[in-house]
Scaffold this motif. Structure first.
Motif, short mmCIF file in Angstrom:
data_model
loop_
_atom_site.label_atom_id
_atom_site.label_comp_id
_atom_site.label_asym_id
_atom_site.label_seq_id
_atom_site.Cartn_x
_atom_site.Cartn_y
_atom_site.Cartn_z
N GLU A 216 -2.75 -4.50 10.78
CA GLU A 216 -2.14 -4.81 9.49
C GLU A 216 -2.94 -4.31 8.29
OE1 GLU A 216 -0.88 -8.89 9.15
OE2 GLU A 216 -0.15 -8.91 11.21
N MET A 217 -4.25 -4.44 8.34
CA MET A 217 -5.06 -4.02 7.19
C MET A 217 -5.03 -2.50 7.02
SD MET A 217 -6.16 -6.74 5.71
CE MET A 217 -4.57 -7.42 6.13
N GLU A 218 -5.13 -1.78 8.14
CA GLU A 218 -5.09 -0.32 8.06
C GLU A 218 -3.73 0.15 7.57
OE1 GLU A 218 -5.97 -2.09 10.67
OE2 GLU A 218 -7.91 -1.40 11.47
N ALA A 219 -2.67 -0.47 8.10
CA ALA A 219 -1.31 -0.08 7.71
C ALA A 219 -1.06 -0.37 6.23
CB ALA A 219 -0.29 -0.83 8.57
N LEU A 220 -1.59 -1.50 5.75
CA LEU A 220 -1.42 -1.86 4.34
C LEU A 220 -2.10 -0.84 3.43
CD1 LEU A 220 -0.54 -3.73 2.07
CD2 LEU A 220 -2.56 -5.16 2.54
N LYS A 221 -3.30 -0.44 3.77
CA LYS A 221 -4.01 0.56 2.97
C LYS A 221 -3.24 1.88 2.93
CE LYS A 221 -8.74 -1.09 3.82
NZ LYS A 221 -10.04 -0.75 4.46
N GLU A 222 -2.73 2.28 4.08
CA GLU A 222 -1.99 3.55 4.14
C GLU A 222 -0.71 3.47 3.31
OE1 GLU A 222 -1.45 4.87 8.20
OE2 GLU A 222 -3.47 4.17 8.73
N MET A 223 -0.01 2.34 3.41
CA MET A 223 1.24 2.18 2.65
C MET A 223 0.98 2.20 1.16
SD MET A 223 3.16 -0.12 0.72
CE MET A 223 2.66 -1.80 1.16
N LEU A 224 -0.02 1.46 0.69
CA LEU A 224 -0.31 1.41 -0.74
C LEU A 224 -0.68 2.79 -1.29
CD1 LEU A 224 -2.35 -1.92 -0.90
CD2 LEU A 224 -0.04 -1.55 -1.78
#
Length: 307
Positions: A216-224
């Protein structure tokens, strides 16, 4: 947790009016809801779009398909939002006017005894996958991660002080019996909880595993990062967070354009940032909403406009 369960088995959207108002939608807007879920926010967005507007809804969970609206202005993308830019390019959309992200896990997932998200269902398999096609499950993590890595997951994503002792107990236990169901994990955690803090520590442990399973944290960074590239000037990025880890990332990114919160200033001391904060003070649910939806108490809404 983002919401309460409704009659149709999904949830009441959190901060619905505040978040969609924050998107600053016009009838011609191109909008993206990167966390479609039960479709509550998307339906409100669609109600504000004209025939020339369009909404793209992302969700990696197969269950979300049951909630799709029949609307020519809507396109569903069954994918993790970390692939936002790729799919927008696929649909020939090089920019967007507004992007909404309602992070966290819905009550639909916590109340599904087959998914393993909740410690209430002891016979559930330790799954916790948002995307059932992925191979990594909570059981796989518990059975295969090295002790140090397990401790890091519990500490970084669950903020559990006894992470190293718990990790050692997990490794010791799996020497004789592998982890399969929720009850297997509860047995290991029991000595570390105590009556006063039992639910808190269980919630922290399950959160840590869920975040690791779904990256979740990696995906959130990529999305932002991709959202910043996609948004038009004066486009809005609207994010609802539910725990301190994701909220810290969003707050830092909105203020400084990076996830560490490092301020980059020009020669005159002005902060170089890609955003203007629309709300300097975080928006939280009203008392009226909390009466209807008490589980939204941890929700925080942040809105930024691309410069």
């Amino acid at each position: 947790m983002k919401s309460i369960v409704t009659a149709d088995g999904y949830h009441v959207p959190v901060l619905l009016r505040e978040s969609v108002d924050g998107m600053n939608i016009t009838p011609e807007s191109v909008c993206i809801d990167v966390t479609f879920g039960g479709g509550g926010h998307s339906r409100e967005i669609l109600s504000r779009l004209g025939n020339n507007g369009h909404l793209y809804g992302f969700d990696q969970d197969m269950d979300a398909i049951d909630n799709l609206p029949e609307d020519a202005k809507f396109t569903f993308v069954r994918s993790n939002f970390r692939y936002l830019k790729n799919f927008m390019r696929y649909y020939d959309e090089d920019s967007a006017d507004a992007i909404l992200a309602d992070l966290g896990v819905s009550s639909h997932h916590f109340d599904d005894s087959n998914r393993g998200f909740s410690f209430r269902f002891e016979e559930s398999l330790l799954d916790m996958r948002m995307n059932s096609k992925h191979s990594k499950t909570a059981a796989k993590i518990l059975n295969e991660y090295q002790e140090e890595r397990l401790a890091d997951v519990l500490y970084l994503y669950g903020e559990i002080k006894q992470s190293r002792r718990i990790a050692a107990s997990i490794v010791n236990r799996r020497k004789t019996k592998s982890f399969k169901t929720v009850s297997d994990l509860l047995e290991v955690l029991e000595p570390f909880t105590g009556k006063a803090k039992e639910k808190k520590i269980l919630a922290q442990a399950f959160q840590a595993l869920r975040i690791e399973v779904n990256e979740e944290m990696e995906a959130l960074k990529e999305m932002l990062t991709q959202a910043l590239d996609i948004l038009k000037p004066k486009g809005r990025l609207v994010v609802i967070t539910y725990h301190s880890l994701e909220d810290r990332l969003v707050k830092n990114f909105f203020k400084t354009g990076n996830f560490e919160g490092k301020a980059d200033k020009d020669f005159y001391g002005n902060l170089n940032t890609p955003f203007k904060l629309v709300n300097n003070k975080v928006i939280i649910p009203s008392e009226e909403e909390l009466v209807i939806n008490p589980r939204s108490r941890s929700a925080k809404l942040r809105i930024a406009e691309k410069l």
